[in-house]
Design an enzyme around this catalytic site. Structure first.
Site, mmCIF file in Angstrom:
data_model
loop_
_atom_site.group_PDB
_atom_site.id
_atom_site.type_symbol
_atom_site.label_atom_id
_atom_site.label_comp_id
_atom_site.label_asym_id
_atom_site.label_seq_id
_atom_site.Cartn_x
_atom_site.Cartn_y
_atom_site.Cartn_z
ATOM 1 N N GLU A 116 0.833 -1.218 0.000
ATOM 2 C CA GLU A 116 0.000 0.000 0.000
ATOM 3 C C GLU A 116 0.867 1.268 0.000
ATOM 4 O O GLU A 116 0.401 2.341 0.374
ATOM 5 C CB GLU A 116 -0.943 0.012 1.216
ATOM 6 C CG GLU A 116 -1.835 -1.203 1.352
ATOM 7 C CD GLU A 116 -2.842 -1.396 0.222
ATOM 8 O OE1 GLU A 116 -2.846 -0.591 -0.737
ATOM 9 O OE2 GLU A 116 -3.616 -2.373 0.297
ATOM 10 N N HIS A 139 -2.801 2.431 8.325
ATOM 11 C CA HIS A 139 -3.879 1.625 7.754
ATOM 12 C C HIS A 139 -4.033 0.358 8.568
ATOM 13 O O HIS A 139 -3.038 -0.254 8.978
ATOM 14 C CB HIS A 139 -3.553 1.283 6.298
ATOM 15 C CG HIS A 139 -4.411 0.203 5.720
ATOM 16 N ND1 HIS A 139 -5.775 0.317 5.606
ATOM 17 C CD2 HIS A 139 -4.102 -1.038 5.229
ATOM 18 C CE1 HIS A 139 -6.264 -0.792 5.064
ATOM 19 N NE2 HIS A 139 -5.277 -1.626 4.838
ATOM 20 N N HIS A 141 -7.299 -2.899 9.890
ATOM 21 C CA HIS A 141 -8.559 -3.589 9.593
ATOM 22 C C HIS A 141 -9.396 -3.761 10.872
ATOM 23 O O HIS A 141 -9.651 -4.900 11.281
ATOM 24 C CB HIS A 141 -8.277 -4.969 8.998
ATOM 25 C CG HIS A 141 -7.374 -4.974 7.798
ATOM 26 N ND1 HIS A 141 -6.665 -6.089 7.397
ATOM 27 C CD2 HIS A 141 -7.090 -4.000 6.889
ATOM 28 C CE1 HIS A 141 -5.968 -5.815 6.291
ATOM 29 N NE2 HIS A 141 -6.196 -4.539 5.974
ATOM 30 N N GLU A 169 -17.670 11.862 22.290
ATOM 31 C CA GLU A 169 -16.371 12.433 21.921
ATOM 32 C C GLU A 169 -16.045 12.332 20.430
ATOM 33 O O GLU A 169 -15.073 12.933 19.979
ATOM 34 C CB GLU A 169 -15.264 11.728 22.717
ATOM 35 C CG GLU A 169 -15.465 11.825 24.212
ATOM 36 C CD GLU A 169 -14.479 12.763 24.887
ATOM 37 O OE1 GLU A 169 -13.287 12.539 24.726
ATOM 38 O OE2 GLU A 169 -14.922 13.705 25.563
ATOM 39 N N HIS A 210 -12.901 -3.466 3.737
ATOM 40 C CA HIS A 210 -11.452 -3.694 3.865
ATOM 41 C C HIS A 210 -10.889 -3.134 5.179
ATOM 42 O O HIS A 210 -10.335 -3.883 5.974
ATOM 43 C CB HIS A 210 -10.723 -3.086 2.653
ATOM 44 C CG HIS A 210 -9.241 -3.330 2.661
ATOM 45 N ND1 HIS A 210 -8.545 -3.727 1.546
ATOM 46 C CD2 HIS A 210 -8.307 -3.234 3.651
ATOM 47 C CE1 HIS A 210 -7.271 -3.889 1.852
ATOM 48 N NE2 HIS A 210 -7.099 -3.588 3.123
HETATM 49 P P1 13P Z 1 1.033 -5.367 3.205
HETATM 50 O O1 13P Z 1 1.454 -6.632 3.914
HETATM 51 O O2 13P Z 1 1.607 -5.299 1.810
HETATM 52 O O3 13P Z 1 1.349 -4.144 4.022
HETATM 53 O O4 13P Z 1 -0.527 -5.409 2.985
HETATM 54 C C1 13P Z 1 -1.410 -5.518 4.077
HETATM 55 C C2 13P Z 1 -2.711 -4.836 3.841
HETATM 56 O O5 13P Z 1 -3.381 -4.475 4.778
HETATM 57 C C3 13P Z 1 -3.152 -4.562 2.450
HETATM 58 O O6 13P Z 1 -4.193 -3.655 2.423
HETATM 59 ZN ZN ZN Z 2 -5.359 -3.649 4.286
#
Ligand code: 13P
Ligand code: ZN
Length: 270
Positions: A116, A139, A141, A169, A210
């Site tokens: 990413e 980033h 999940h 908040e 995602h």
């Molecule tokens: P990477 O292992 O390449 O960082 O990818 C993980 C991920 O969350 C892809 O969106």
């Molecule tokens: Zn991801």
């Protein structure tokens, strides 16, 4: 030369990544983090003239030419970072208008930066234009935000308002709201460009089905931003199937704006 593993931002990143894993936000290799580094500080810990190898980035980012980033490696498990930072993390310098990255430290098993990287670098460019203090793109999940994208309208005003209503908040922590991208193929320049475009108006960008991107001036602030949005989503997922009896009204949101000195995104409140 000081030990690179004692550089404050390195220590902080390793702690943050471990915390992200402990929060359940980063299964397997899920998630990635990039931090823009201060060159003068970095030079206390690393000979920046010693380039280990060069890696093409696959995109251009002229605004980041000569900038240094500490970045998680692709395919690397967040749970392992604290035990083997030099294998799971890397420090790169962007050159040739950002089309090439010079590896200065890390990715010691021959690896490279996150898949990413386009979304990270393009988001850095976008956020730096809005906020010159921005240093971090994160980033991950988180389960409840992800779950919410399956059952909630993805309209950005509706999504933001729901999160604001879930904890008092929320509007204080992210008055700029949450932008949302529909499902897109990850790891591409296209999703990078789309994310960066969304980063121009908010520090949080949800990737439907995602995960989420956050931006901030340091790791604590960025972690806290995602943590707060995820808490809002958690409350939503606990109550969405129940009859709603009470909420935080727009009038009460205006009281929060006044009391905490924040301004909600224009047009998002009645
Ligand atoms: P990477 O292992 O390449 O960082 O990818 C993980 C991920 O969350 C892809 O969106
Ligand atoms: Zn991801």
């Amino acid at each position: 030369m000081k030990d690179i593993l004692t550089m404050p931002v390195m220590v902080e990143l390793i702690r943050t990544i471990t915390n992200m894993y402990d929060h359940g936000w980063d299964e397997r290799n899920g998630g990635n983090v990039s931090v823009m580094l201060d060159e003068a500080v970095l030079k206390e810990y690393l000979d920046t003239d010693r380039v280990l190898r060069t890696i093409p980035t696959g995109f251009a980012a002229p605004a980041l030419n000569g900038k240094y980033f500490l970045v998680t490696g692709t395919g690397k498990y967040f749970k392992n970072v604290q035990y083997a930072p030099e294998n799971n993390l890397g420090i790169v310098r962007l050159i040739q208008d950002g089309t090439v990255a010079e590896l200065l430290w890390g990715y010691s098993d021959g690896g490279k930066f996150t898949s990413e990287f386009p979304a990270h670098m393009m988001s850095h460019v976008a956020r730096l234009q809005v906020d010159p203090e921005n240093r971090v793109i994160m980033h991950c999940h988180p389960a409840n935000l992800l779950a919410m994208t399956y059952v909630h309208d993805l309209d950005e005003v509706a999504f933001t308002r729901t999160l604001w209503q879930m904890c008092t908040e929320c509007i204080v922590v992210f008055p700029d709201g949450v932008n949302v991208l529909p499902w897109m193929l990850c790891g591409t320049n296209e999703i990078g460009e789309a994310t960066a475009e969304k980063m121009k108006t908010a520090r949080l960008v949800v990737w439907a089905q995602h995960g989420i991107y956050g931006a901030g001036k340091d790791l604590d602030e960025t972690f806290g931003l995602i943590e707060t949005a995820e808490k809002g989503a958690e409350i939503y997922m606990k109550i969405a199937h129940l009859p709603l009896v009470n909420t935080i009204t727009d009038d009460e949101m205006h009281q929060l704006e006044a009391h905490f000195g924040v301004k909600a995104r224009p047009g998002y409140l009645a």
